[in-house]
Design a protein around this motif. Structure first.
Motif, PDB file in Angstrom:
ATOM      1  N   UNK A 592       7.038 -31.502 -65.300  1.00 26.57           N
ATOM      2  CA  UNK A 592       5.822 -32.285 -65.079  1.00 26.57           C
ATOM      3  C   UNK A 592       4.581 -31.624 -65.677  1.00 26.57           C
ATOM      4  N   UNK A 593       4.578 -30.296 -65.727  1.00 23.49           N
ATOM      5  CA  UNK A 593       3.392 -29.582 -66.196  1.00 23.49           C
ATOM      6  C   UNK A 593       3.343 -29.407 -67.712  1.00 23.49           C
ATOM      7  N   UNK A 594       4.518 -29.349 -68.362  1.00 19.94           N
ATOM      8  CA  UNK A 594       4.515 -29.019 -69.793  1.00 19.94           C
ATOM      9  C   UNK A 594       4.997 -30.146 -70.691  1.00 19.94           C
ATOM     10  N   UNK A 595       5.309 -31.310 -70.122  1.00 17.67           N
ATOM     11  CA  UNK A 595       5.969 -32.374 -70.884  1.00 17.67           C
ATOM     12  C   UNK A 595       5.198 -32.764 -72.143  1.00 17.67           C
ATOM     13  N   UNK A 596       3.886 -32.749 -72.079  1.00 17.99           N
ATOM     14  CA  UNK A 596       3.090 -33.166 -73.233  1.00 17.99           C
ATOM     15  C   UNK A 596       3.197 -32.186 -74.394  1.00 17.99           C
ATOM     16  N   UNK A 597       3.574 -30.946 -74.109  1.00 16.60           N
ATOM     17  CA  UNK A 597       3.661 -29.932 -75.157  1.00 16.60           C
ATOM     18  C   UNK A 597       5.083 -29.724 -75.684  1.00 16.60           C
ATOM     19  N   UNK A 598       6.077 -30.312 -75.035  1.00 18.26           N
ATOM     20  CA  UNK A 598       7.472 -30.082 -75.408  1.00 18.26           C
ATOM     21  C   UNK A 598       7.903 -31.066 -76.486  1.00 18.26           C
ATOM     22  N   UNK A 599       8.652 -30.554 -77.450  1.00 14.91           N
ATOM     23  CA  UNK A 599       9.203 -31.374 -78.532  1.00 14.91           C
ATOM     24  C   UNK A 599      10.718 -31.456 -78.378  1.00 14.91           C
ATOM     25  N   UNK A 600      11.348 -32.558 -78.799  1.00 14.36           N
ATOM     26  CA  UNK A 600      12.809 -32.656 -78.725  1.00 14.36           C
ATOM     27  C   UNK A 600      13.530 -31.691 -79.650  1.00 14.36           C
ATOM     28  N   UNK A 601      12.801 -31.022 -80.528  1.00 14.82           N
ATOM     29  CA  UNK A 601      13.422 -30.028 -81.407  1.00 14.82           C
ATOM     30  C   UNK A 601      13.204 -28.597 -80.920  1.00 14.82           C
ATOM     31  N   UNK A 602      12.469 -28.423 -79.827  1.00 12.77           N
ATOM     32  CA  UNK A 602      12.297 -27.083 -79.270  1.00 12.77           C
ATOM     33  C   UNK A 602      13.637 -26.561 -78.757  1.00 12.77           C
ATOM     34  N   UNK A 603      13.903 -25.264 -78.876  1.00 18.43           N
ATOM     35  CA  UNK A 603      15.168 -24.729 -78.360  1.00 18.43           C
ATOM     36  C   UNK A 603      15.231 -24.810 -76.837  1.00 18.43           C
ATOM     37  N   UNK A 604      16.396 -25.123 -76.328  1.00 17.35           N
ATOM     38  CA  UNK A 604      16.623 -25.195 -74.887  1.00 17.35           C
ATOM     39  C   UNK A 604      17.456 -23.983 -74.476  1.00 17.35           C
ATOM     40  N   UNK A 605      17.037 -23.300 -73.433  1.00 21.63           N
ATOM     41  CA  UNK A 605      17.682 -22.065 -72.992  1.00 21.63           C
ATOM     42  C   UNK A 605      18.878 -22.393 -72.092  1.00 21.63           C
ATOM     43  N   UNK A 606      20.005 -22.673 -72.714  1.00 19.82           N
ATOM     44  CA  UNK A 606      21.194 -23.033 -71.944  1.00 19.82           C
ATOM     45  C   UNK A 606      22.045 -21.821 -71.581  1.00 19.82           C
ATOM     46  N   UNK A 607      21.800 -20.675 -72.224  1.00 14.17           N
ATOM     47  CA  UNK A 607      22.568 -19.468 -71.928  1.00 14.17           C
ATOM     48  C   UNK A 607      22.028 -18.785 -70.674  1.00 14.17           C
ATOM     49  N   UNK A 608      22.860 -17.948 -70.077  1.00 18.73           N
ATOM     50  CA  UNK A 608      22.475 -17.197 -68.886  1.00 18.73           C
ATOM     51  C   UNK A 608      22.074 -15.770 -69.258  1.00 18.73           C
ATOM     52  N   UNK A 609      21.262 -15.128 -68.418  1.00 18.92           N
ATOM     53  CA  UNK A 609      20.934 -13.719 -68.655  1.00 18.92           C
ATOM     54  C   UNK A 609      22.098 -12.822 -68.249  1.00 18.92           C
ATOM     55  N   UNK A 610      22.176 -11.660 -68.877  1.00 18.47           N
ATOM     56  CA  UNK A 610      23.146 -10.674 -68.419  1.00 18.47           C
ATOM     57  C   UNK A 610      22.759 -10.236 -67.004  1.00 18.47           C
ATOM     58  N   UNK A 611      23.725 -10.044 -66.124  1.00 17.48           N
ATOM     59  CA  UNK A 611      23.398  -9.621 -64.758  1.00 17.48           C
ATOM     60  C   UNK A 611      22.651  -8.291 -64.744  1.00 17.48           C
ATOM     61  N   UNK A 612      21.764  -8.139 -63.790  1.00 13.68           N
ATOM     62  CA  UNK A 612      20.960  -6.917 -63.697  1.00 13.68           C
ATOM     63  C   UNK A 612      21.829  -5.676 -63.610  1.00 13.68           C
ATOM     64  N   UNK A 613      22.931  -5.765 -62.877  1.00  8.87           N
ATOM     65  CA  UNK A 613      23.806  -4.601 -62.730  1.00  8.87           C
ATOM     66  C   UNK A 613      24.451  -4.217 -64.057  1.00  8.87           C
ATOM     67  N   UNK A 614      24.750  -5.203 -64.881  1.00  3.32           N
ATOM     68  CA  UNK A 614      25.310  -4.915 -66.204  1.00  3.32           C
ATOM     69  C   UNK A 614      24.275  -4.173 -67.051  1.00  3.32           C
ATOM     70  N   UNK A 615      23.028  -4.632 -66.989  1.00  7.22           N
ATOM     71  CA  UNK A 615      21.955  -3.953 -67.723  1.00  7.22           C
ATOM     72  C   UNK A 615      21.852  -2.498 -67.271  1.00  7.22           C
ATOM     73  N   UNK A 616      21.884  -2.298 -65.961  1.00 11.12           N
ATOM     74  CA  UNK A 616      21.773  -0.944 -65.414  1.00 11.12           C
ATOM     75  C   UNK A 616      22.964  -0.084 -65.807  1.00 11.12           C
ATOM     76  N   UNK A 617      24.163  -0.623 -65.664  1.00  8.04           N
ATOM     77  CA  UNK A 617      25.373   0.147 -65.947  1.00  8.04           C
ATOM     78  C   UNK A 617      25.451   0.591 -67.402  1.00  8.04           C
ATOM     79  N   UNK A 618      24.911  -0.209 -68.295  1.00  4.52           N
ATOM     80  CA  UNK A 618      25.027   0.108 -69.719  1.00  4.52           C
ATOM     81  C   UNK A 618      23.858   0.934 -70.243  1.00  4.52           C
ATOM     82  N   UNK A 619      22.904   1.238 -69.384  1.00  5.97           N
ATOM     83  CA  UNK A 619      21.859   2.230 -69.674  1.00  5.97           C
ATOM     84  C   UNK A 619      21.222   2.047 -71.049  1.00  5.97           C
ATOM     85  N   UNK A 620      20.754   0.839 -71.286  1.00  3.31           N
ATOM     86  CA  UNK A 620      20.023   0.590 -72.518  1.00  3.31           C
ATOM     87  C   UNK A 620      20.838   0.016 -73.653  1.00  3.31           C
TER      88      UNK A 620
END
Length: 630
Positions: A592-620
């Motif tokens: 509702x807040x950004x609809x006027x600025x969004x384009x149908x060609x903008x990338x959509x973030x369908x992927x998930x983030x790596x879990x926080x514990x994975x980030x920590x375990x792999x130390x960078x």
């Protein structure tokens, strides 16, 4: 009773340590490697352990059945707030959080399962049984070797579809090993898996030759999986902006994508040409059998992950028609997986799949139907406890034992048609594949118009591709693959952008507004109770307003407002606005807040983030991108 591969061997399965630590899976205890891989029966028991791990809630027993698969123009989880859900409920609106335990649980379970396949593959490769096997013909040992590799490839594909680039291991890990490794590019993984499966495919048995049919990874599943891997390698994917982790990223198609469409045509064509599967069962009977733990090896199902009654599976419970428990023998069902209402209205009225896939009702404690239809409240009817000839009991809940359908022959036909069209345009063999799927979807009396004329008029690549997009939408509703299709087509942004605005337009038109692209809408539907012709003590619903829009209540019917509610007076702003479910269900992309600025060609973030514990375990060694860098 359904034969379940892993249940037969549950007493012989190798044991694994907890998978709380990433990839820290200890070797099997109680048996030496030499003992396990010295006989085919012990290897089969170890392989059964792979199937068993896949049934965990963090894998195919729950999460991969519905958590990672919406929102799309088919499946939809309604989100009515702009605030983040700390328990992970916002996965559907493209705003998952790295700290959600759901992500960590799935990551760990999938890698524990992959590690077991790696252990089995290595064990077979070093065994006397395999070294002495005739590699010019199929045998039990070559089947199990190919089976382990096929399951591993399937697991990696699902990881890639959830996370993009992932950690890639093809040898067993041990708890003592240095686990400070990074991720591997997804295309490199897909290329490896394709080449890997090409080698083992000729030495695997077909489902009809296996003791558990399509509940085991067969030769035709391996062929189909090679085709699907190639379609993903040849398709589009969301890439990170490495220089700006806060960026959503960009969509990109890999180099030499036409080469992978050629591979897809070759291997999907093998499944079709070898003629071991067909679409003989009606669409309704196909799902009736699935709900009764019966899966023919020569019809639509190509690979069906075996579940165990009273132990695993959300199909018929979370995915299916809601049922209120009572004194009846079917128990309860939440039916929380929903389709969106516009999907219901996208079908041709004569399409037999619509009323199997879309169930705009629930069952009360007396098993009478009650209306259940709204913007994001439409149960999927493919799975239902009421279809069971032998119900699970008055107190039964989840754990229905209904299999996880991973690949169907209809999928192969449509993928083949898509690949051929991509390379050559709407060639006749591609058209015939589309026709085969549509013949099952319509009565034979309608084939001349709904099948032949419908397909024959598709004279160019663009029109045929649009028809494939639509057909896959209608064929696979509720099965959770729409998200992945939209992503590899680079159509996800466009489809969600259009869906958001269509929902608003439906609401406006239903309240007397005008939209040149939507001349009419289902403001309401109307229902009445009528006797159930198959059960004299029950009632079902007669619903008016689905086959055609109806704007006046028929005599004897009750009104149920639909799109009329989607654009309503907001008491806080004292103006007419789209309801919260429209405003926020796609908020990670358009809201509702950004609809006027969004384009149908903008990338959509369908992927998930790596879990926080994975980030920590792999130390960078591993870092989050796509705006997940917090």
């Amino acid at each position: 009773m359904k034969k379940s591969l892993y249940a037969i061997f549950v007493g012989l399965m190798v044991s694994l340590s907890s998978c709380d630590d990433f990839l820290a899976v200890e070797p099997p205890t109680g048996f030496t490697s030499e003992y396990i891989y010295s006989s085919e029966s012990e290897i089969k028991a170890a392989l059964a352990g792979v199937y068993s791990l896949m049934l965990r809630d963090d894998a195919y027993g729950n999460r991969l059945a519905y958590v990672y698969n919406s929102n799309t123009d088919v499946e939809m989880s309604g989100i009515a707030t702009s605030a983040a859900n700390v328990n992970g409920g916002d996965m559907a609106c493209f705003e998952p959080k790295p700290y959600w335990t759901t992500l960590n649980g799935t990551w760990n379970t999938m890698y524990a399962t992959i590690n077991l396949t790696n252990d089995i593959i290595q064990g077979i490769e070093t065994s006397e049984l395999y070294r002495n096997a005739d590699k010019t013909k199929t045998s039990t040992i070559t089947q199990m070797y190919g089976e382990a590799k096929t399951l591993r490839a399937m697991l990696y594909l699902d990881l890639i579809r959830i996370w993009g680039d992932v950690v890639f291991r093809t040898v067993p890990s041990t708890s003592e090993e240095d686990l400070l490794v990074g991720v591997t590019d997804r295309n490199e993984i897909l290329e490896f898996l394709i080449d890997d499966l090409k080698v083992v495919e000729p030495l695997m048995f077909y489902a009809g030759e296996l003791d558990y049919g399509v509940e085991r990874a067969s030769r035709e599943f391996c062929q189909g999986l090679i085709g699907l891997l190639a379609m993903n390698r040849g398709g589009w994917t969301l890439r990170p902006n490495v220089g700006n982790p806060a960026s959503i990223g960009y969509m990109e198609r890999g180099e030499n994508h036409t080469h992978y469409y050629d591979i897809a045509i070759e291997y999907l064509g093998k499944v079709i040409d070898e003629g071991r599967h067909n679409l003989t069962l009606s669409f309704e009977e196909l799902w009736n059998r699935e709900n009764n733990w019966s899966t023919p090896h020569n019809d639509d199902m190509i690979f069906s992950i075996p579940m165990l009654k009273n132990s695993s599976s959300q199909f018929g419970y979370y995915l299916g028609i809601p049922i209120t428990a009572g004194t009846h023998p079917y128990g309860g069902a939440s039916g929380n997986l929903n389709l969106n209402a516009l999907y219901l209205y996208s079908f041709d009225n004569k399409d037999l799949r619509r009323d199997v896939t879309c169930a705009p009702y629930r069952y009360n404690e007396r098993l009478n139907q009650e209306i259940r239809l709204d913007l994001a409240t439409l149960p999927t009817g493919k799975w239902s406890k009421l279809k069971m000839n032998n119900p699970l009991g008055v107190s039964s809940q989840a754990g229905t034992g209904i299999n996880f359908t991973w690949m169907r022959f209809a999928d192969v036909l449509l993928l083949y048609a898509e690949a051929v069209n991509e390379q050559f345009g709407p060639r006749e063999d591609a058209k015939e594949c589309l026709k085969r799927v549509r013949r099952r979807a319509f009565e034979s009396s309608d084939w001349s118009t709904k099948v032949d004329a419908y397909v024959d008029v598709l004279g160019n690549k663009e029109d045929f591709f649009k028809a494939i997009m639509d057909e896959r939408k209608w064929e696979f509703g509720g099965e959770g693959i729409r998200k992945f299709d939209l992503a590899r087509w680079n159509k996800y942004s466009e489809v969600i952008y259009q869906l958001y605005h269509d929902m608003i337009s439906w609401g406006k038109v239903a309240n007397g507004g005008f939209d040149p692209h939507i001349p009419d809408a289902a403001a309401s539907v109307y229902w009445q109770n009528i006797p159930d012709p198959n059960n004299s003590d029950r009632t079902i619903l007669d619903i008016v307003g689905i086959n055609e829009f109806v704007h006046a209540r028929p005599a004897g019917y009750t009104e149920h407002e639909l799109a009329k509610k989607w654009y309503a007076l907001d008491n806080a702003t004292e103006s007419y606005e789209p309801i919260p479910t429209i405003r926020w269900s796609f908020r990670g992309f358009i809201n509702y807040n950004n609809a006027a600025q969004v384009s149908p060609t903008d990338p959509l973030r369908y992927l998930c983030p790596y879990p926080s514990k994975v980030i920590t375990d792999h130390r960078g060694k591993i870092q989050n991108y796509y705006g997940f860098n917090y």
